[in-house]
Design a protein around this motif. Structure first.
Motif, PDB file in Angstrom:
ATOM      1  N   LYS A  53      35.269  37.558  44.453  1.00  0.00           N
ATOM      2  CA  LYS A  53      36.735  37.629  44.429  1.00  0.00           C
ATOM      3  C   LYS A  53      37.335  36.740  43.335  1.00  0.00           C
ATOM      4  O   LYS A  53      38.102  35.812  43.588  1.00  0.00           O
ATOM      5  CB  LYS A  53      37.323  37.236  45.789  1.00  0.00           C
ATOM      6  CG  LYS A  53      36.984  38.220  46.892  1.00  0.00           C
ATOM      7  CD  LYS A  53      37.590  37.815  48.221  1.00  0.00           C
ATOM      8  CE  LYS A  53      37.224  38.817  49.297  1.00  0.00           C
ATOM      9  NZ  LYS A  53      37.755  38.430  50.625  1.00  0.00           N
ATOM     10  N   ALA A  54      36.911  36.999  42.119  1.00  0.00           N
ATOM     11  CA  ALA A  54      37.351  36.169  40.993  1.00  0.00           C
ATOM     12  C   ALA A  54      38.844  36.337  40.750  1.00  0.00           C
ATOM     13  O   ALA A  54      39.391  37.438  40.782  1.00  0.00           O
ATOM     14  CB  ALA A  54      36.583  36.564  39.730  1.00  0.00           C
TER      15      ALA A  54
ATOM     16  N   TYR B 290      27.127  44.465  42.345  1.00  0.00           N
ATOM     17  CA  TYR B 290      28.385  44.961  42.910  1.00  0.00           C
ATOM     18  C   TYR B 290      28.802  44.121  44.126  1.00  0.00           C
ATOM     19  O   TYR B 290      29.974  43.741  44.254  1.00  0.00           O
ATOM     20  CB  TYR B 290      28.222  46.419  43.325  1.00  0.00           C
ATOM     21  CG  TYR B 290      29.458  47.022  43.947  1.00  0.00           C
ATOM     22  CD1 TYR B 290      30.498  47.498  43.168  1.00  0.00           C
ATOM     23  CD2 TYR B 290      29.585  47.100  45.341  1.00  0.00           C
ATOM     24  CE1 TYR B 290      31.639  48.041  43.737  1.00  0.00           C
ATOM     25  CE2 TYR B 290      30.728  47.636  45.923  1.00  0.00           C
ATOM     26  CZ  TYR B 290      31.740  48.116  45.117  1.00  0.00           C
ATOM     27  OH  TYR B 290      32.879  48.640  45.692  1.00  0.00           O
ATOM     28  N   ALA B 291      27.852  43.845  45.018  1.00  0.00           N
ATOM     29  CA  ALA B 291      28.150  43.027  46.208  1.00  0.00           C
ATOM     30  C   ALA B 291      28.623  41.629  45.801  1.00  0.00           C
ATOM     31  O   ALA B 291      29.545  41.071  46.411  1.00  0.00           O
ATOM     32  CB  ALA B 291      26.916  42.932  47.103  1.00  0.00           C
ATOM     33  N   PHE B 292      27.993  41.091  44.745  1.00  0.00           N
ATOM     34  CA  PHE B 292      28.415  39.777  44.247  1.00  0.00           C
ATOM     35  C   PHE B 292      29.870  39.829  43.768  1.00  0.00           C
ATOM     36  O   PHE B 292      30.667  38.916  44.025  1.00  0.00           O
ATOM     37  CB  PHE B 292      27.495  39.330  43.105  1.00  0.00           C
ATOM     38  CG  PHE B 292      27.918  38.030  42.460  1.00  0.00           C
ATOM     39  CD1 PHE B 292      27.710  36.825  43.096  1.00  0.00           C
ATOM     40  CD2 PHE B 292      28.552  38.032  41.211  1.00  0.00           C
ATOM     41  CE1 PHE B 292      28.113  35.636  42.512  1.00  0.00           C
ATOM     42  CE2 PHE B 292      28.950  36.848  40.618  1.00  0.00           C
ATOM     43  CZ  PHE B 292      28.727  35.635  41.275  1.00  0.00           C
ATOM     44  N   GLY B 293      30.222  40.927  43.081  1.00  0.00           N
ATOM     45  CA  GLY B 293      31.593  41.096  42.593  1.00  0.00           C
ATOM     46  C   GLY B 293      32.598  41.167  43.732  1.00  0.00           C
ATOM     47  O   GLY B 293      33.703  40.626  43.639  1.00  0.00           O
TER      48      GLY B 293
ATOM     49  N   SER C  64      36.128  39.472  36.749  1.00  0.00           N
ATOM     50  CA  SER C  64      35.925  40.588  37.671  1.00  0.00           C
ATOM     51  C   SER C  64      35.510  41.850  36.913  1.00  0.00           C
ATOM     52  O   SER C  64      34.592  42.566  37.321  1.00  0.00           O
ATOM     53  CB  SER C  64      37.212  40.847  38.459  1.00  0.00           C
ATOM     54  OG  SER C  64      37.028  41.887  39.377  1.00  0.00           O
ATOM     55  N   LEU C  65      36.178  42.093  35.779  1.00  0.00           N
ATOM     56  CA  LEU C  65      35.830  43.254  34.960  1.00  0.00           C
ATOM     57  C   LEU C  65      34.387  43.171  34.477  1.00  0.00           C
ATOM     58  O   LEU C  65      33.645  44.158  34.555  1.00  0.00           O
ATOM     59  CB  LEU C  65      36.782  43.336  33.758  1.00  0.00           C
ATOM     60  CG  LEU C  65      36.403  44.355  32.665  1.00  0.00           C
ATOM     61  CD1 LEU C  65      36.410  45.767  33.225  1.00  0.00           C
ATOM     62  CD2 LEU C  65      37.344  44.239  31.466  1.00  0.00           C
TER      63      LEU C  65
END
Length: 622
Positions: free
Chosen positions: A28-29, A21-24, A35-36
């Motif tokens: 900031k894709a 989650y933190a990577f997502g 991102s999904l």
């Protein structure tokens, strides 16, 4: 490699999911698909099991529970493109579930495994030989032999031999009991010295030890476990918000001219996200967890949030005596000489008892406090079940019970209303007085009773296996409302059942004890409280609350912690429901955005958590 338990697996899922989650968040894709995928992976890791549980429950007819609401709300967030919110809500939910699970898992384990009173064998006399058999195989009328150091395997009547019997496993009393021909033996006790021959009066299945084991294993099943608040709340809340969301998505496009279905579907999904009871799901277990932590800082271990909650509703507190309200250590309380000084009476008695390791002998030697000169002692004769006769400086000294005085034809008078064990002493066949050995009341026991009454406890009761005069004296000294004496464990459970009738339907009964004999009543009580510092393993395991400092005054402290915790829980419920109601209305009319949804979920949850942490500081308990 050691297998992970359920809590460890959940924690691992949360940690791995939080990293994804933190990577997502940091990545900031620009590509919405990437991102999904990232947030979907985090969501599956963190909450995949919740979704599966919701699906399984639907097939079992349990549609509207918190698992369903969490699933539909978070999937709804994904469907409207707010992937981070969907994953975050599930993350917060799982953290709250983890805290609750840790509190629950610390509750009582198997009790029976710690009950070390079941005898392994019985020595049955067959003609001139002894056969070692399983106690289950012994019949009524069989003759058994119990050697020194062995457990008494079945209830029986002594037909030959005399001895001292350790009854602490049954009564909790430290002073051994004297037995002689004609006396009854209770299974589970330990024969300390002499050889005993006895005739079996009950089969093993009906014996005292078997009944105690059955009581301990089954009494806890009589406890009424209150249903978790969240599950109760979700039973009504979940179907209501789901139906409202469905109506919000369907009715306006059909009834309002110009209404666009996709717009109202969006509002309905926002409504579902807002309706997620994250603040309640997290803050309520956290409040109890904080209360449990606050109590542990004060030497009070509470094995689950349900017990912490029940403490606040306690109306009757029932105490064991020895080791709970008293120290469980026997000391010389009174020296009553007859034509001799107190010092000389104690000295002669200590010398006569110097070769014995009996608890009474040890307390006499401790009270004397000087080194024993063995050269002054000759011709020691320990008469089982009576006392000791010895020559001290050439004088015959007899120290023991009333039976010893009668055996030696020494004229004496039994003292009236003595709360303790009386050691009579004769020197040169002339009665020279008596010494009283008794247990000491703990320093803070009077304070404990006063604090409980100040806290609104309606009734304080003591159940003890000790003699009537001793129990009544301690009860009067402490200001207890009722006392029942000379009780075995089964009798204590029976008295507990009678006391249950004296409380209100919502009121709770707490029992406080410390010995292995207290395990059945600890398990039967609404809240079992054990003295953990000196208490037996079985009592600690059977209890719901453990006082690690052995101070009964901590019981009132535990109740204060409980009441403060419940106040904070009620504050959090009011906060969460009020904010939810406001934002849900705003969401329904299209004013609330996803940011409002985030505040309704995460913001309120953070505020509730900060409020819950207050219970840890422990200030202002009342």
């Amino acid at each position: 490699m050691k297998k992970l338990n359920s809590n460890q697996k959940r924690l691992l899922r949360i940690l791995i999911g939080a990293v994804v989650y933190a990577f997502g968040i940091l990545y900031k894709a620009n590509d919405n698909i990437v991102s999904l995928v990232i947030f979907l992976i985090a969501f599956i890791i963190i909450g995949g099991n919740i979704v599966l549980k919701a699906i399984k429950n639907i097939f079992h007819g349990q549609v509207f529970d918190e698992n369903f609401l969490m699933s539909i709300a978070t999937i709804g967030a994904f469907s409207i493109g707010d992937y981070a919110e969907g994953a975050a809500v599930m993350l917060f939910y799982q953290v709250g579930e983890l805290f609750q699970s840790y509190a629950v898992d610390s509750s009582r384990k198997s009790i029976a495994s710690l009950m070390d009173i079941r005898p392994d064998y019985a020595n049955v006399q067959r003609g001139e030989t002894l056969e070692k058999v399983d106690p289950d195989e012994v019949k009524i009328g069989d003759v058994i032999v119990v050697k020194a150091g062995e457990k008494i395997p079945l209830d029986a009547e002594v037909i030959d031999g005399s001895s001292m019997v350790d009854t602490s496993a049954l009564t909790g009393e430290s002073v051994p009991r004297e037995i002689a021909p004609g006396d009854n033996l209770l299974s589970g006790c330990v024969n300390l010295n002499g050889l005993i021959t006895a005739r079996v009066t009950k089969e093993f299945g009906e014996s005292t030890v078997s009944k105690i084991l059955d009581l301990v294993e089954n009494a806890s099943s009589k406890k009424s476990n209150s249903e978790n608040f969240i599950t109760k709340f979700a039973r009504y809340y979940t179907p209501a918000v789901v139906i409202l969301a469905a109506l919000l998505a369907i009715i306006p496009p059909l009834a309002v001219p110009g209404a666009v279905f996709s717009d109202w579907l969006y509002r309905a999904l926002v409504f579902l996200v807002i309706s997620c009871p994250c603040a309640l799901v997290i803050s309520i277990p956290l409040s109890f967890f904080g209360g449990i932590g606050g109590a542990s800082k004060r030497g009070i271990l509470v094995k689950g949030s349900n017990y912490l909650e029940a403490l606040a509703e306690t109306e009757i507190v029932v105490f064991d005596k020895t080791g709970t309200l008293t120290k469980g250590v026997f000391k010389v309380q009174e020296i009553v000489p007859n034509d001799i000084s107190k010092e000389e009476l104690l000295e002669m008695t200590a010398y006569a008892e110097s070769y014995s390791n009996h608890p009474i002998s040890l307390s006499l030697k401790q009270a004397y406090g000087k080194e024993i000169d063995n050269a002054r002692i000759t011709n020691v004769d320990e008469i089982s079940g009576h006392g000791v006769v010895a020559n001290i400086d050439g004088k015959a000294v007899a120290a023991g019970n009333a039976k010893l005085m009668r055996k030696l034809d020494i004229s004496f008078q039994e003292p009236d209303d003595v709360a303790g064990t009386v050691v009579h002493v004769a020197i040169g066949n002339i009665y020279r007085g008596y010494i009283v050995i008794a247990d000491e009341v703990k320093e803070d026991s009077p304070e404990a009773i006063r604090d409980l009454k100040t806290a609104g406890i309606k009734q304080t009761v003591m159940l003890t296996g000790d003699a009537k005069r001793i129990g009544e004296k301690v009860a009067a000294q402490l200001g207890l409302d009722k006392v029942y004496t000379e009780l075995l464990p089964a009798d204590k459970v029976q008295k507990m059942e009678e006391l249950f009738a004296g409380k209100s339907p919502k009121g709770k009964l707490a029992f406080v004890g410390d010995g292995i004999n207290d395990a059945p009543v600890l398990a039967r009580a609404d809240i079992g409280i054990a003295m953990g510092g000196l208490g037996s393993d079985a009592a600690i395991e059977a209890a719901d609350v453990v006082i690690m400092t052995d101070e009964p005054s901590k019981i009132a402290t535990a109740m204060k912690v409980s009441r403060k915790t419940l106040r904070i829980v009620k504050q959090n419920i009011a906060l969460a429901l009020t904010v939810k109601a406001i934002v849900l209305i705003l969401g329904a009319i299209g004013v609330a955005t996803m940011w409002a949804a985030v505040f309704a979920d995460v913001g309120v949850a953070v505020l509730a958590i900060l409020n819950a942490i207050r219970v840890l500081n422990g200030k202002g308990f009342r």
